[in-house]
Design an enzyme around this catalytic site. Structure first.
Site, PDB file in Angstrom:
ATOM      1  N   ARG A 560       0.713  -1.174  -0.003  1.00 26.19           N
ATOM      2  CA  ARG A 560      -0.089   0.038   0.004  1.00 26.19           C
ATOM      3  C   ARG A 560       0.850   1.016   0.284  1.00 26.19           C
ATOM      4  NH1 ARG A 560      -5.523  -0.972  -0.854  1.00 26.19           N
ATOM      5  NH2 ARG A 560      -5.699   0.982  -0.112  1.00 26.19           N
ATOM      6  N   VAL A 561       0.354   2.289  -0.649  1.00 27.88           N
ATOM      7  CA  VAL A 561       1.119   3.598  -0.601  1.00 27.88           C
ATOM      8  C   VAL A 561       0.398   4.408   0.077  1.00 27.88           C
ATOM      9  CG1 VAL A 561       2.215   3.263  -2.867  1.00 27.88           C
ATOM     10  CG2 VAL A 561       0.241   4.299  -2.883  1.00 27.88           C
ATOM     11  N   ASP A 562      -0.862   4.189   0.568  1.00 26.19           N
ATOM     12  CA  ASP A 562      -1.556   5.073   1.334  1.00 26.19           C
ATOM     13  C   ASP A 562      -1.504   4.803   2.720  1.00 26.19           C
ATOM     14  OD1 ASP A 562      -3.039   2.679   1.539  1.00 26.19           O
ATOM     15  OD2 ASP A 562      -4.884   3.592   0.514  1.00 26.19           O
ATOM     16  N   ASP A 563      -2.469   5.219   3.823  1.00 25.40           N
ATOM     17  CA  ASP A 563      -2.333   5.209   5.313  1.00 25.40           C
ATOM     18  C   ASP A 563      -2.821   3.600   5.708  1.00 25.40           C
ATOM     19  OD1 ASP A 563      -0.527   7.471   5.490  1.00 25.40           O
ATOM     20  OD2 ASP A 563      -2.372   8.668   6.018  1.00 25.40           O
TER      21      ASP A 563
END
Ligand code: WTA
Length: 692
Positions: A560-563
């Site tokens: 994942r590149v988000d939170d």
């Protein structure tokens, strides 16, 4: 991930640059290339010869057709199902580009059908009523049961009739909070039969999380059981539901009926807390209803289910799937990614509380008329050989699981595996997170005796079904790569600016066109749907995942590149954990990041700032963790609490997670520029406290 990068670098022998599939031809034809040297793992000739898709050429033809003519391609698959009314001639319509107006996907609009009818009645009418639909294996190895397709339909109809009797109508929501008993898929199928929208909540979620979901979707009924055994300990699910229902009432949502299955092996009904007038025993009412129930025909675009998933804010998102496209998509992906044959015995270890259990325990396999193993227990009970014992017991041919399970079992002696035959196995599958090459190899060599291709399926709650996955007989695999897009999926990689990048590259994974299984909205929040998924890179669906493509066109997911963190394949929003921590009266502020974890893939690392005057202690640490268990569930409990007198923030007050991630993973020489912090000295303080 460095493991993975090295692995890609070692693939020197392959030509670089060109399109993905033409390369595969070169790979296949260049038979002198030994698979070991190239890190390529070829399916055997025997396997490929019997496979539904047996060569890269065949994949390429089908893939190209699916892209050039999606309407024709998907109509053919849709036609294998029963439609009360055929869909409109246009087959699908879409707007994926926010700049051109509201994002909207429709597939098979105007068609009317029913997914339960297609999963059960249709298979029975084809002569398979006596085939086993579900084998159920309980926590205790001696505890098992089975239902044929005909028996399953009868059970589903009885519950469907009961639900109708208590006033559940088409379009009403029903929340299901059950462990992996057969009653869980039965409840899903019963809802779908009458056009009710099921929302399954994983039975590891706490009362507060359950309440949050109930308040959001306002169900007519909640279906649960009194208790379930985990190891030797009973967990009182009904009490969790009781608490959730009290909490819901406080928020203006009153559920009038709690249908409770008496799970006798875990707890007798006499010991169950009961609220007269609201609570009803399943066993007291459902079996009295007729075993036939008329089908509610629904529009292809009528909602089938809601499933809540984590995002970057604290509030979970109600992912909404509709009927027709989802049905066609999950059935087709199941068939091809696992090279399904009617003689297969299929076992997916996922819980129906997650999307994998929706698409690939319940709907996908049953739509194909498959025999499915449903397992309620734990993979290491009574010992670490349990999975292979089950494989032998039912002669499982397709085994689909998560990397975290593979990693936890590979730590134990191989003898737990080799003591069983496993000769029935022919296809393995992996889902939930990137599978590291060493786990891939153990799974392949030890579990599958180096015979069984591994379908490493990349997809999401939102996508409804597989998006990037090997087709096991079609091409050689690279351990750790999800390989190529499924039919109809236009997967692209974009850079920060949203430009598509070609060839060997690294960037953000996006999808360019709609596909039948795509979610249609977030429940009651279409704006959030557009903002989260379609605005970051206008013109595309943004997956939230990073990925790279190697010189042969193989796709490698990098996380994942988000939170969002991915713990044992479970999606958890950092914001959810932070808000649970901050709810603790002695916690002033919290920041949560993911760290590498040997078994779980990622672990949860929480930086916590305490309220004025409070001293950090072991007792406080425990009670902070307890706050998270109570608010979300045990699976979200932080692995580490790092006491933080202050958090690194920019002058505008934004927490610099990049720095926290480096501190958490002890990469102190990679902290980067800290001069923009409002108070750079907090970094030293944090480092000084890292072993506290
Ligand atoms: C991750 C689970 C790498 C990914 C089906 C995605 C994977 C998130 C894979 C969705 C895979 C799932 N390889 N990563 N084979 N499968 N993921 O919604 O980060 O629970 O975005 O759906 O899991 O998680 P979800």
């Amino acid at each position: 991930s460095s493991d993975r990068l090295r692995h890609v670098d070692s693939m020197k022998l392959l030509p670089s640059g060109a399109g993905q599939i033409s390369h595969l031809n070169a790979v296949i034809l260049g038979e002198s290339l030994a698979s070991e040297e190239n890190d390529l793992v070829f399916p055997s000739h025997d396997f490929s010869n019997q496979a539904l898709v047996s060569s890269p050429e065949q994949y390429r033809k089908m893939y190209e057709r699916s892209i050039k003519d999606p309407a024709g391609f998907w109509s053919e698959f849709a036609s294998q199902f029963f439609w009360k009314e055929k869909w409109d001639p246009e087959v699908y319509s879409e707007n994926i580009d926010v700049r051109k107006g509201t994002v909207k996907f429709e597939w098979f609009k105007g068609g009317s059908t029913n997914i339960t009818y297609n999963a059960l009645d249709r298979n029975i009418e084809a002569g398979n009523g006596g085939k086993v639909a579900l084998h159920w294996e309980g926590n205790e190895p001696s505890d098992d049961g089975q239902l044929t397709y005909s028996e399953l339909l009868e059970k589903v109809c009885q519950l469907a009739n009961y639900l109708k009797h208590v006033g559940v109508r088409k379009g009403d929501a029903v929340v299901i909070y059950l462990p992996m008993l057969m009653e869980l898929p039965i409840a899903m199928l019963a809802c779908a039969r009458i056009g009710a929208i099921h929302s399954v909540v994983f039975a590891g979620f706490s009362a507060e999380s359950l309440a949050q979901r109930i308040i959001d979707c306002k169900p007519k009924v909640v279906i649960t059981c009194n208790a379930v055994k985990r190891g030797s300990k009973p967990i009182l699910l009904k009490e969790i539901v009781d608490n959730a229902l009290v909490e819901s009432v406080k928020n203006g949502v009153t559920v009038g009926l709690c249908l409770t299955f008496e799970n006798k092996s875990a707890m007798k009904r006499e010991n169950t807390k009961w609220q007269e007038g609201r609570d009803i025993w399943w066993q007291d009412v459902v079996p009295q209803f007729p075993t036939k129930c008329a089908v509610e025909w629904v529009d292809a675009e009528d909602p089938l289910f809601l499933l809540y998933t984590s995002g970057s804010t604290g509030k979970p998102k109600g992912v909404l799937h509709t009927t027709g496209g989802y049905m066609v998509y999950c059935a087709t992906t199941f068939k091809y990614a696992f090279d399904y044959k009617p003689s297969d015995i299929y076992w997916c270890t996922a819980d129906c509380g997650w999307i994998t259990g929706h698409s690939y325990v319940t709907y996908g396999p049953l739509l194909n008329g498959a025999t499915v193993v449903v397992f309620e227990g734990a993979p290491n009970y009574p010992d670490s050989g349990r999975c292979w014992e089950i494989v032998d017991k039912y002669k499982v041919t397709i085994f689909y699981t998560a990397p975290t399970l593979v990693r936890s079992l590979m730590r134990e002696s191989n003898e737990y595996v080799t003591r069983y035959h496993r000769k029935s196995l022919r296809v393995l599958g992996s889902v939930g997170e990137p599978i590291n090459p060493s786990a891939w190899r153990w799974f392949y060599n030890v579990v599958g005796d180096s015979r069984c291709p591994i379908s490493d399926t990349w997809w999401q709650t939102e996508t409804g079904g597989f998006m990037i996955t090997p087709l096991p007989g079609a091409w050689p695999q690279k351990p750790g790569s999800a390989t190529f897009p499924f039919f109809g999926v236009q997967a692209v990689i974009v850079d920060e600016k949203g430009n598509e990048i070609e060839g060997e590259c690294n960037g953000y994974l996006c999808i360019k066109k709609s596909w039948p299984g795509a979610f249609r909205t977030l429940y009651d929040d279409h704006e959030r749907y557009e903002t989260t998924y379609f605005k970051p890179f206008a013109g595309y669906y943004f997956t939230g995942d990073g990925c790279s493509r190697d010189k042969d066109g193989y796709i490698w997911l990098t996380g994942r590149v988000d939170d969002v963190i991915n713990v044992s394949g479970h999606r958890i929003g950092t914001a959810e954990v932070e808000s649970a921590l901050v709810s603790h009266p002695q916690c002033a502020e919290a920041a949560v990041v993911g760290i590498e974890h040997e078994i779980k893939g990622q672990g949860i690392y929480a930086f916590v700032t305490l309220a004025e005057g409070v001293q950090y202690s072991e007792e406080l640490r425990k009670s902070l963790i307890l706050a998270v268990r109570n608010q979300i569930g045990a699976f979200a409990a932080p692995d580490r609490i790092h006491w933080a007198p202050g958090l690194p923030k920019t002058r505008s007050g934004k927490i610099m997670r990049r720095i926290l991630r480096k501190i958490a993973s002890r990469q102190l020489d990679e902290l980067g520029d800290i001069s923009t912090l409002a108070d750079p000295s907090v970094v030293d303080q944090l480092i000084a406290l890292q072993d506290c």
